[in-house]
Design a protein around this motif. Structure first.
Motif, short mmCIF file in Angstrom:
data_model
loop_
_atom_site.label_atom_id
_atom_site.label_comp_id
_atom_site.label_asym_id
_atom_site.label_seq_id
_atom_site.Cartn_x
_atom_site.Cartn_y
_atom_site.Cartn_z
N MET A 1 7.90 -7.81 -6.89
CA MET A 1 6.36 -7.41 -7.01
C MET A 1 6.04 -6.81 -5.62
SD MET A 1 2.88 -8.90 -8.21
CE MET A 1 3.60 -9.37 -9.99
N THR A 2 5.35 -5.27 -5.74
CA THR A 2 5.25 -4.69 -4.53
C THR A 2 3.63 -5.14 -4.09
OG1 THR A 2 6.29 -3.08 -5.09
CG2 THR A 2 4.49 -2.46 -3.56
N SER A 3 3.43 -5.53 -2.81
CA SER A 3 2.03 -5.85 -2.33
C SER A 3 1.22 -4.76 -2.34
CB SER A 3 2.40 -6.60 -0.89
OG SER A 3 3.14 -7.72 -0.72
N PRO A 4 -0.33 -5.12 -2.72
CA PRO A 4 -1.07 -4.01 -2.76
C PRO A 4 -1.41 -3.59 -1.20
CG PRO A 4 -2.26 -6.01 -2.91
CD PRO A 4 -0.74 -6.46 -3.09
N ALA A 5 -1.88 -2.06 -1.36
CA ALA A 5 -2.24 -1.69 0.00
C ALA A 5 -3.47 -2.00 0.35
CB ALA A 5 -2.15 -0.18 0.03
N LEU A 6 -3.60 -1.96 1.68
CA LEU A 6 -5.03 -2.48 2.46
C LEU A 6 -6.13 -1.37 1.76
CD1 LEU A 6 -5.89 -4.57 4.30
CD2 LEU A 6 -5.69 -2.99 6.19
N GLU A 7 -5.95 -0.55 1.50
CA GLU A 7 -7.00 0.57 1.01
C GLU A 7 -7.31 0.27 -0.30
OE1 GLU A 7 -4.77 2.34 4.44
OE2 GLU A 7 -4.00 1.41 2.41
N ASP A 8 -6.41 -0.47 -1.09
CA ASP A 8 -6.81 -0.85 -2.39
C ASP A 8 -7.53 -2.00 -2.57
OD1 ASP A 8 -5.21 1.14 -3.35
OD2 ASP A 8 -3.37 -0.40 -3.60
N LEU A 9 -7.66 -2.82 -1.17
CA LEU A 9 -8.55 -4.06 -1.40
C LEU A 9 -9.82 -4.17 -0.52
CD1 LEU A 9 -5.36 -6.25 -1.10
CD2 LEU A 9 -6.84 -6.11 -3.03
N LEU A 10 -9.91 -3.28 0.37
CA LEU A 10 -10.96 -3.16 1.28
C LEU A 10 -11.56 -1.48 1.31
CD1 LEU A 10 -9.43 -4.62 4.62
CD2 LEU A 10 -10.88 -5.87 2.76
N ASN A 11 -12.95 -1.55 1.71
CA ASN A 11 -13.40 -0.26 1.59
C ASN A 11 -13.11 0.66 2.80
OD1 ASN A 11 -15.26 -0.72 4.05
ND2 ASN A 11 -16.69 -1.69 2.61
N ALA A 12 -13.29 2.00 3.04
CA ALA A 12 -12.69 2.83 4.09
C ALA A 12 -13.21 2.26 5.49
CB ALA A 12 -13.28 4.43 3.73
N GLY A 13 -14.62 1.73 5.68
CA GLY A 13 -14.90 1.47 6.94
C GLY A 13 -14.24 0.37 7.29
#
Length: 284
Positions: A1-13
Motif C-alpha cells: 500500500m502506498t503511503s499518503p503524501a504529506l500534502e494530503d495530511l497537512l495544510n499548505a503552511g
C-alpha cells in the motif's frame, strides 16, 4: 500500500514549515488513532526518521505536548526513555520529534511483565522529581469541572451519577503539592525496544498530584496483579497515594474517561471508564 503524501495530511503552511526543517520528507506511516483531529506521522527525511504531531485549532493537546517537551522531558530523553523535540511551531501547531523504535506495550507480553512496570515507575519518578508546587485551589477547580462534566452526554447510569455527585459535593478540597505529570501513564503510551521501556504521547501533560499518574494502572493492569504494582513502586521509590484524595482522583479519572470516550465514539475505552467508575464507587 502506498503511503499518503504529506500534502494530503497537512495544510499548505504546515507542509512548507516541515519542508523548511526536514527537506523532502516522506510519510512512512500514519500512526494517528483517528478518534480526534490529532495527527501522528512517521516521517523519513533522507534516511533520518521523525515523528510529527499536530492537531486542530481547538485541540489543546498539542500545546501541552510542546510545553512538556520544551521544559520537562529532557531528563527522560537523556536517559533514552523519551524522544527529543527537534522542531516546533506554535503558529502551525507542529511538533517534530525523533522517531523511537519499539512496539507498544499494550496487547503484548510486556503489558503484564513486572520489569516493564518497574521501568515505568523509575521513568515516572524522573519526570515527577523535576519540580514541585503547592496548588491551593487545585481540588476545588477540579470538583467544579467534573460536576459540569456530569451534565454532558454520556452513558453513566442515573444511580451512579447520584453517587458521583454526592461524593464530589461532600468532599472538602485542600491544598495539594503538584508536579509535572504525563496524564495518561499506562502501557498504551509505553514502547518496549529490546527490553527497554520508552514513553510517548505527552498530550495530557500538566501539573497535578504525583499520584494522578498511578490512576489508570491501578484500575487496569494492577487489578488482580499485585506483583505489577509492587514492581512499579519499587521503580518509583515510594507510594505517594493518600486514601481519600486517591479515591477522588480515581473517580475523576473514570468519569473523564467515560465521558470523553463516549463523545469520540471509542466504545472499548468508554467501557473501561465505566468499569473504573464502578470499581471506585463499589469499593468500601
Amino acid at each position: 500500500m502506498t503511503s499518503p503524501a504529506l500534502e494530503d495530511l497537512l495544510n499548505a503552511g504546515q507542509v512548507h514549515q516541515v519542508r523548511s526543517w526536514l527537506g523532502e520528507a516522506t510519510v512512512v506511516s500514519d500512526m494517528s488513532w483517528g478518534l480526534t483531529d490529532i495527527k501522528v506521522l512517521h516521517l523519513d527525511a533522507t534516511g533520518k526518521h521523525f515523528v510529527l504531531k499536530t492537531a486542530g485549532e481547538r485541540n489543546h493537546h498539542i500545546i501541552r505536548e510542546l510545553e512538556a517537551h520544551r521544559r520537562y522531558t529532557r531528563v527522560l530523553a537523556e536517559a533514552g526513555l523519551a524522544a527529543r523535540l527537534r522542531f516546533s511551531s506554535d503558529a502551525h501547531r507542529l511538533a517534530v520529534l525523533d522517531y523511537q523504535p519499539g512496539e507498544l506495550c499494550v496487547g503484548t507480553e510486556h503489558e503484564y511483565a513486572p520489569d516493564s512496570h518497574r521501568q515505568a515507575g523509575h521513568a515516572l519518578r524522573l519526570l515527577h522529581d523535576q519540580e514541585q508546587r503547592v496548588a491551593h485551589g487545585y481540588e476545588a477547580r477540579l470538583t467544579a469541572k467534573f460536576l459540569q462534566l456530569l451534565e454532558r452526554k454520556h452513558r453513566i447510569g442515573a444511580s451512579r451519577c447520584r453517587q458521583i455527585r454526592d461524593l464530589f459535593t461532600s468532599y472538602e478540597p485542600k491544598s495539594v503539592a503538584v508536579v509535572p505529570t504525563h496524564g495518561d501513564w499506562q502501557p498504551r503510551n509505553w514502547l518496549v525496544d529490546q527490553g527497554k521501556l520508552k514513553v510517548i504521547d505527552f498530550g495530557r501533560f500538566d501539573f497535578r498530584p504525583a499520584s494522578s499518574d498511578f490512576a489508570r494502572l491501578s484500575l487496569q493492569q494492577w487489578v488482580g496483579h499485585p506483583e505489577l504494582e509492587q514492581a512499579f513502586l519499587q521503580g518509583y521509590g515510594y507510594d505517594p497515594r493518600e486514601e481519600l484524595s486517591w479515591k477522588m482522583m480515581q473517580l475523576r479519572e473514570g468519569l473523564g474517561t467515560a465521558v470523553w470516550s463516549y463523545e469520540v465514539g471509542d466504545e472499548s475505552f468508554e467501557a473501561q471508564g465505566l468499569q473504573m467508575l464502578a470499581d471506585t464507587l463499589d469499593r468500601n
